[in-house]
Design a protein around this motif. Structure first.
Motif, mmCIF file in Angstrom:
data_model
loop_
_atom_site.group_PDB
_atom_site.id
_atom_site.type_symbol
_atom_site.label_atom_id
_atom_site.label_comp_id
_atom_site.label_asym_id
_atom_site.label_seq_id
_atom_site.Cartn_x
_atom_site.Cartn_y
_atom_site.Cartn_z
ATOM 1 N N THR A 252 0.818 -2.127 -5.652
ATOM 2 C CA THR A 252 0.381 -1.264 -4.953
ATOM 3 C C THR A 252 -0.634 0.310 -5.285
ATOM 4 N N LEU A 253 -0.283 0.727 -6.165
ATOM 5 C CA LEU A 253 -1.334 1.934 -7.017
ATOM 6 C C LEU A 253 -2.401 2.022 -6.863
ATOM 7 N N PHE A 254 -2.700 0.750 -6.983
ATOM 8 C CA PHE A 254 -4.288 0.473 -6.741
ATOM 9 C C PHE A 254 -4.656 0.286 -4.823
ATOM 10 N N ALA A 255 -3.616 -0.299 -4.204
ATOM 11 C CA ALA A 255 -3.689 -0.159 -2.939
ATOM 12 C C ALA A 255 -4.075 0.977 -2.422
ATOM 13 N N LEU A 256 -2.716 2.151 -2.712
ATOM 14 C CA LEU A 256 -2.923 3.839 -2.710
ATOM 15 C C LEU A 256 -4.370 4.534 -2.783
ATOM 16 N N VAL A 257 -4.664 3.250 -4.304
ATOM 17 C CA VAL A 257 -6.560 4.346 -4.746
ATOM 18 C C VAL A 257 -7.223 4.157 -3.448
ATOM 19 N N LEU A 381 -13.034 0.467 -10.330
ATOM 20 C CA LEU A 381 -12.878 -0.528 -8.735
ATOM 21 C C LEU A 381 -12.845 -0.189 -7.291
ATOM 22 N N MET A 382 -10.851 0.131 -7.683
ATOM 23 C CA MET A 382 -10.314 0.949 -6.163
ATOM 24 C C MET A 382 -10.937 2.467 -6.467
ATOM 25 N N MET A 383 -10.486 3.176 -7.424
ATOM 26 C CA MET A 383 -11.049 4.725 -6.796
ATOM 27 C C MET A 383 -12.522 4.634 -6.374
ATOM 28 N N LEU A 384 -13.531 4.064 -6.690
ATOM 29 C CA LEU A 384 -15.190 4.102 -6.309
ATOM 30 C C LEU A 384 -15.731 3.072 -5.544
ATOM 31 N N GLY A 385 -15.052 1.508 -5.618
ATOM 32 C CA GLY A 385 -15.770 -0.147 -4.882
ATOM 33 C C GLY A 385 -15.201 0.412 -3.479
ATOM 34 N N GLY A 386 -14.736 1.310 -3.264
ATOM 35 C CA GLY A 386 -14.700 1.447 -1.398
ATOM 36 C C GLY A 386 -15.623 2.434 -0.602
ATOM 37 N N ILE A 413 -5.756 8.409 7.589
ATOM 38 C CA ILE A 413 -5.197 6.874 5.999
ATOM 39 C C ILE A 413 -4.776 7.599 5.648
ATOM 40 N N ALA A 414 -5.067 8.267 5.038
ATOM 41 C CA ALA A 414 -5.058 8.604 3.582
ATOM 42 C C ALA A 414 -3.020 8.718 3.467
ATOM 43 N N VAL A 415 -2.332 9.706 4.865
ATOM 44 C CA VAL A 415 -1.390 9.580 5.164
ATOM 45 C C VAL A 415 -0.126 8.251 5.880
ATOM 46 N N LEU A 416 -1.037 7.372 6.196
ATOM 47 C CA LEU A 416 -0.379 5.787 5.884
ATOM 48 C C LEU A 416 -0.441 5.599 5.070
ATOM 49 N N ALA A 417 -1.347 5.452 4.187
ATOM 50 C CA ALA A 417 -1.146 5.196 3.035
ATOM 51 C C ALA A 417 -0.218 5.867 2.356
ATOM 52 N N CYS A 419 2.893 7.076 2.883
ATOM 53 C CA CYS A 419 4.180 6.646 3.089
ATOM 54 C C CYS A 419 4.373 5.565 3.300
ATOM 55 N N THR A 420 3.109 4.140 3.379
ATOM 56 C CA THR A 420 3.248 3.208 2.863
ATOM 57 C C THR A 420 3.974 2.682 1.588
ATOM 58 N N GLY A 421 2.614 3.065 0.702
ATOM 59 C CA GLY A 421 2.747 2.763 -0.793
ATOM 60 C C GLY A 421 4.449 3.435 -0.686
ATOM 61 N N GLY A 422 5.149 4.533 -0.796
ATOM 62 C CA GLY A 422 6.548 4.337 -1.074
ATOM 63 C C GLY A 422 7.394 3.757 -0.690
ATOM 64 N N LEU A 423 7.017 3.049 0.598
ATOM 65 C CA LEU A 423 8.224 2.445 1.039
ATOM 66 C C LEU A 423 8.067 1.244 0.235
ATOM 67 N N VAL A 424 7.032 0.430 0.027
ATOM 68 C CA VAL A 424 6.941 -0.637 -1.371
ATOM 69 C C VAL A 424 7.370 -0.532 -1.975
ATOM 70 N N LEU A 425 6.806 0.987 -2.732
ATOM 71 C CA LEU A 425 7.942 1.184 -3.767
ATOM 72 C C LEU A 425 9.167 1.413 -3.804
ATOM 73 N N ALA A 426 10.100 1.939 -2.944
ATOM 74 C CA ALA A 426 11.398 2.158 -3.000
ATOM 75 C C ALA A 426 11.408 0.554 -2.247
#
Length: 443
Positions: A252-257, A381-386, A413-417, A419-426
């Motif tokens: 989840t953290l990697f996807a957010l990053v 890779l997640m931080m720079l690969g995109g 997109i950052a706001v949506l990411a 919010c989605t990351g918080g919901l998944v972790l919750a």
């Protein structure tokens, strides 16, 4: 060797508990710079201040050189950014394996020399007047190869200089160093490009690598917090991927990053486009925007260093930083004047730094020492690969909808990411959303 082998400090072993206790007894300002008590880290940090200033000078000069050679084309700038980051997609995971297998200090000596050589070649080509756009593209790719290997190695080397108990503090101080350079470098570059041209900026950057190499060379290897080196074996990359695949929190953290970095942290493209194409300004305006963003990120780094004595960063800090960053980036993209864009970039930078520091520390402190290099390879890779995606997308958005569009879309997109990351972790019980905390019953 025990699992906490990376905290064995030569002949002077310490424990995280002892260090935390001593830090709490120190004045706050001394605790904020606690990791500088390590001589090896002082050598490293002093070299980084010099070198990173040169790196930021080069980034500004390189972006401006591409725009000049390509007659202001945002697509060309996005393509140059993509070339610099494509090697991250190909090499970051293998770089993590190398970091776990090899002596990181010796590996960094080689890699920093390669990066300095790339800056020297670009400087000589530009000063001689023979530079062509295709040559800049080739050197962008070469820099990308060196950076793709160097970054995971350097990130995972920090804990070997300071130990786990000071890792969060060292990451925050790294960010302070980075952003001091980010504040000073673009301002110097903006003046130098106008006064003497981009070529001399590249040559100065090449000279600054002497500081990094000198710091690495002078380190006392007996005072490093060395983990047990992973022996060479087949399947180590797959082993690292399996390790992460079993950690839902890391995924989840990697996807957010990934989403925030790919679409939100494209300031190396967006600020140049805003300065030149939206407000029809010069390189000095680009340097000004970069400097104001760096003032914000430096502020965020200072706050992160002050929080570092309280232990590992909380998920609330990580998610909150991501959410606030997205909102502010979108707002900055809508500001009507150059100065208003710059003023909003200050809190935007602070929120960005809060998020990235919390993400880096959370990853490093939550993984096995034997896996740290490989996990940091995936993280980078997640931080720079995109960026090979984000750079061209930002250029396309600017070409189709105007220079403001990449910042507005990236912020959304950052706001949506976040919010989605918080919901998944919750949903997985890793994080409790403050709005939905159960209220205490009254008997």
């Amino acid at each position: 060797m025990a699992a906490d082998a990376d905290d064995q400090h030569g002949t002077q072993p310490t424990t995280p508990t002892d260090q935390s206790t001593s830090d709490s007894a120190k004045p706050r300002w001394r605790a904020m710079f606690g990791s500088l008590a390590e001589r090896n880290y002082r050598l490293y940090a002093s070299g980084q201040v010099l070198s990173l200033t040169g790196v930021w000078m080069q980034r500004v000069a390189q972006d401006w050189l591409v725009l000049d050679l390509a007659h202001g084309s945002p697509t060309a700038l996005g393509f140059a950014a993509a070339l610099q980051f494509i090697p991250t997609l190909l090499l970051s995971l293998w770089a993590g394996v190398l970091a776990d297998r090899m002596d990181k200090r010796k590996l960094l000596l080689v890699l920093e020399s390669v990066l300095g050589l790339c800056a020297l070649v670009l400087g000589l080509l530009t000063v001689s007047g023979t530079v062509a756009l295709w040559q800049v593209y080739v050197l962008c790719f070469a820099l990308g190869v060196g950076t793709a290997i160097e970054t995971p190695v350097r990130q995972s080397f920090v804990v070997e200089m300071v130990g786990k108990s000071q890792l969060t503090n060292a990451v925050a101080l790294n960010s302070m160093t980075f952003n001091l350079a980010r504040m000073v470098g673009p301002a110097i570059a903006g003046v130098m490009i106008t006064a003497v041209g981009s070529g001399w900026v590249f040559l100065i950057n090449a000279a600054t690598f002497v500081g990094v190499l000198g710091g690495l060379w002078l380190m006392d290897t007996k005072r490093l917090y060395l983990p047990e080196r992973v022996p060479r074996a087949k399947g180590q990359l797959r082993e690292g991927l399996r390790y992460v695949s079993k950690r839902a929190d890391l995924i989840t953290l990697f996807a957010l990053v990934f989403f925030i970095s790919t679409f939100g942290l494209n300031f190396y493209v967006t600020l140049a486009l805003v300065a030149r194409n939206v407000f029809s300004s010069t390189a000095s305006a680009y340097g000004l925007l970069s400097t104001l963003l760096a003032i914000g990120t430096l502020t965020g780094a200072v706050l992160a260093a002050r929080r570092s004595g309280r232990g590992s960063p909380r998920l609330r800090v990580l998610l909150g930083g991501a959410l606030v960053f997205g909102v502010l980036e979108a707002i900055s993209g809508l500001m009507p004047t150059l100065w208003l864009v710059g003023l909003v970039l200050i809190p935007t930078g602070a929120a960005m730094l809060t998020f990235t520091t919390a993400a880096n520390s959370t990853v490093q402190l939550s993984v096995s020492p034997a896996m740290r290099g490989r996990v940091m390879g995936i993280y980078m890779l997640m931080m720079l690969g995109g960026n090979p995606i984000g750079g061209p997308v930002s250029g396309w958005l600017a070409a189709q909808f105007g220079g403001r569009a990449p910042m507005v879309v990236g912020g959304i997109i950052a706001v949506l990411a976040a919010c989605t990351g918080g919901l998944v972790l919750a949903a997985r019980g890793k994080y409790r959303i403050p709005l939905f905390r159960a209220r205490p019953t009254v008997s």
